[in-house]
Design a protein around this motif. Structure first.
Motif, mmCIF file in Angstrom:
data_model
loop_
_atom_site.group_PDB
_atom_site.id
_atom_site.type_symbol
_atom_site.label_atom_id
_atom_site.label_comp_id
_atom_site.label_asym_id
_atom_site.label_seq_id
_atom_site.Cartn_x
_atom_site.Cartn_y
_atom_site.Cartn_z
ATOM 1 N N MET A 1 26.000 -15.758 17.294
ATOM 2 C CA MET A 1 24.961 -16.294 16.418
ATOM 3 C C MET A 1 24.196 -17.281 17.275
ATOM 4 N N VAL A 2 23.002 -17.043 16.754
ATOM 5 C CA VAL A 2 21.812 -17.937 17.281
ATOM 6 C C VAL A 2 22.173 -19.187 15.774
ATOM 7 N N PRO A 3 22.030 -20.305 16.308
ATOM 8 C CA PRO A 3 21.847 -20.576 14.496
ATOM 9 C C PRO A 3 20.605 -21.212 14.877
ATOM 10 N N ILE A 4 20.086 -22.021 13.415
ATOM 11 C CA ILE A 4 18.700 -21.296 13.047
ATOM 12 C C ILE A 4 17.576 -22.796 13.861
ATOM 13 N N PRO A 5 18.260 -24.319 13.794
ATOM 14 C CA PRO A 5 17.560 -24.681 14.325
ATOM 15 C C PRO A 5 16.967 -24.315 15.705
ATOM 16 N N ILE A 6 17.753 -23.680 17.158
ATOM 17 C CA ILE A 6 17.009 -23.920 18.291
ATOM 18 C C ILE A 6 15.692 -22.900 17.819
ATOM 19 N N PRO A 7 15.478 -21.595 17.100
ATOM 20 C CA PRO A 7 14.389 -21.590 17.296
ATOM 21 C C PRO A 7 12.960 -21.479 16.652
ATOM 22 N N LEU A 8 13.626 -23.372 15.223
ATOM 23 C CA LEU A 8 12.443 -23.517 14.978
ATOM 24 C C LEU A 8 12.175 -25.090 16.264
ATOM 25 N N VAL A 9 13.062 -24.816 16.872
ATOM 26 C CA VAL A 9 12.587 -26.072 17.946
ATOM 27 C C VAL A 9 11.750 -25.982 18.852
ATOM 28 N N LEU A 10 11.814 -23.890 19.250
ATOM 29 C CA LEU A 10 11.495 -23.848 20.100
ATOM 30 C C LEU A 10 10.503 -22.875 19.666
ATOM 31 N N LEU A 11 9.761 -22.675 18.267
ATOM 32 C CA LEU A 11 8.719 -22.568 17.136
ATOM 33 C C LEU A 11 7.450 -23.891 17.554
#
Length: 58
Positions: free
Chosen positions: A1-11
């Motif tokens: 499962m992907v942690p929430i901060p990684i997609p947020l940082v990519l966004l």
């Protein structure tokens, strides 16, 4: 499962990259508009009666 901060940082990185590209394009557009504006004062068409006319309509 992907942690929430990684997609947020990519966004955030994607948004900042897009904003940087748009701001760079706006700098070039504003420089071109400034050059055209200055040239309009330098190269004005002569009007009737020997008076110098305006290059814009208003």
């Amino acid at each position: 499962m992907v942690p929430i901060p990684i997609p947020l940082v990519l966004l955030v990185a994607l948004i900042l990259f897009g904003a940087g590209f748009v701001l760079e394009a706006l700098w070039w557009i504003s420089a071109i508009v400034l050059i055209v504006w200055v040239l309009g004062f330098v190269i004005r068409l002569s009007g009737s009666g020997g008076k110098r006319g305006h290059w814009y309509r208003w």
